[in-house]
Design an enzyme around this catalytic site. Structure first.
Site, PDB file in Angstrom:
ATOM      1  N   PRO A  62       0.826  -1.371   0.170  1.00 49.93           N
ATOM      2  CA  PRO A  62      -0.460   0.399  -0.005  1.00 49.93           C
ATOM      3  C   PRO A  62       0.832   1.090  -0.078  1.00 49.93           C
ATOM      4  CG  PRO A  62      -0.233  -1.380   1.788  1.00 49.93           C
ATOM      5  CD  PRO A  62       1.297  -1.845   1.187  1.00 49.93           C
ATOM      6  N   GLU A  63       0.612   2.167  -0.807  1.00 49.36           N
ATOM      7  CA  GLU A  63       1.021   3.080  -1.241  1.00 49.36           C
ATOM      8  C   GLU A  63       0.612   4.445  -1.178  1.00 49.36           C
ATOM      9  OE1 GLU A  63       4.597   3.556  -4.256  1.00 49.36           O
ATOM     10  OE2 GLU A  63       4.592   1.295  -4.534  1.00 49.36           O
ATOM     11  N   LYS A  68       1.407   7.644   3.856  1.00 48.67           N
ATOM     12  CA  LYS A  68       0.869   5.997   3.838  1.00 48.67           C
ATOM     13  C   LYS A  68      -0.042   5.684   4.349  1.00 48.67           C
ATOM     14  CE  LYS A  68       5.384   5.133   1.327  1.00 48.67           C
ATOM     15  NZ  LYS A  68       6.463   4.347   0.992  1.00 48.67           N
ATOM     16  N   ARG A 106       2.503 -10.200   6.175  1.00 47.50           N
ATOM     17  CA  ARG A 106       4.241 -10.784   7.247  1.00 47.50           C
ATOM     18  C   ARG A 106       3.769 -10.154   8.467  1.00 47.50           C
ATOM     19  NH1 ARG A 106       5.319 -12.751   3.223  1.00 47.50           N
ATOM     20  NH2 ARG A 106       6.393 -12.386   0.948  1.00 47.50           N
ATOM     21  N   ARG A 133      16.012  -1.613  -2.560  1.00 48.24           N
ATOM     22  CA  ARG A 133      15.091  -1.929  -3.025  1.00 48.24           C
ATOM     23  C   ARG A 133      15.318  -2.469  -4.373  1.00 48.24           C
ATOM     24  NH1 ARG A 133      13.930  -2.465   1.261  1.00 48.24           N
ATOM     25  NH2 ARG A 133      13.141  -1.266   2.521  1.00 48.24           N
TER      26      ARG A 133
END
Length: 291
Positions: A2-3, A59, A129, A281
DNA sequence: CGATTCCCCTGATAGC
DNA sequence: TGCTATCAGGGGAATC
């Protein structure tokens, strides 16, 4: 993950459903998600309070409650809020509607935190997670905490001007992708949209921010707005874990040009999309047309 | 102060 | 078949 567009979609969806609702109960199976206060204290304090407002900052999801309390939820990588009805079976929360995406899509089955509302529905956090973060405190305390006050300007707001973007680019020797994802400089952009913005702008994610020409900075600035607005319109990207609060997928997946498309052809120039690691990343880009 | 590394966690995937 | 090692990834903390 989710951004900004995914969190925005979630907040918009929930707005008219949960505002005015009283919280009548709470359940969780992963106390580590609750950073403040202790889980017992949270339960004691939140039950009985009424939801007055919900909004997004970067966010983060902010759920305002009466008596000046605030519940902050950061979904991190795999967390997403869901709205519906669940029942407990053998210690696990299962959705009641067997033919809904809440039940059929496995990403929605990792329920670790639940708020029971007075209307009989529930607000649940599914998080494979278990990286999500939940904080509950007085409104002022949360708003003045580092979690929120260090956030940079909202990229779709008036405060995020071209002059500001030029300034932070010129001051940074970091790769432009790293800059775009730095929440202290701009809030809400993550791995998916930084890749997509830079593809649209024809700029390599490896370019040092302070090496960008004025014209290039301007194009990136414009594409930030274009890509984020398009993603909000399409209710986000569900290529990995994100789902809307009804459990369904967003529509942005099929409009992605480079994210998670290593080895595939660039839709613009037919070059081969490459994946490199930048600042820990993965970055996806077309080396042929992104300079 | 900035840059780098580690850590949180678990499903998916590769290697044997 | 089934075990083990590796990896992703936002963000904060510890370390260099």
């Amino acid at each position: 993950m989710p951004e900004l567009p995914e969190v925005e979609t979630t907040v918009r969806y929930l707005k008219d459903k949960i505002i005015g609702q009283k919280i009548v109960g709470l359940d969780f199976d992963t106390p580590n998600l609750i950073k403040k206060p202790s889980p017992e204290e949270l339960k004691r304090q939140i039950v009985g309070k009424k939801i007055t407002k919900i909004e997004r900052k970067g966010k983060n999801i902010l759920i305002y409650l009466n008596q000046d309390y605030l519940l902050l939820i950061h979904q991190k990588l795999t967390g997403h809020l869901l709205y519906g009805k669940w029942q407990k079976e053998k210690g696990k929360w299962l959705p009641q509607e067997k033919n809904s995406p809440l039940f059929l899509d496995r990403q929605n089955r990792f329920i670790h935190f639940l708020l029971f509302l007075a209307n009989g529905k529930m607000l649940a956090l599914s998080d494979l997670r278990k990286f999500a973060k939940i904080i509950f405190a007085k409104k002022e305390e949360v708003l003045n905490s580092d979690d929120l006050k260090t956030l940079g300007p909202e990229p779709l707001s008036k405060e995020f001007t071209l002059a500001y973007f030029q300034k932070i680019c010129q001051k940074s020797n970091k790769p432009i992708k790293t800059l775009l994802m730095d929440q202290k400089l701009i809030s809400g952009i993550g791995n998916i949209y930084s890749d997509e913005i830079l593809w649209q702008a024809k700029i390599s994610p490896l370019r040092k921010a302070n090496s960008l020409k004025e014209k290039e900075i301007k194009v990136i600035y414009q594409k930030i707005k274009v890509v984020l607005k398009e993603a909000i319109k399409l209710q986000g990207t569900s290529i990995v874990d994100y789902r809307k609060p009804d459990g369904a997928k967003g529509e942005m997946d099929k409009f992605l040009k480079v994210y998670r498309k290593e080895g595939q052809k660039c839709p613009r120039c037919q070059g081969i999309i490459k994946r490199v690691v930048i600042n820990g990343r993965s970055a996806h880009f077309c080396p042929k047309c992104q300079k």
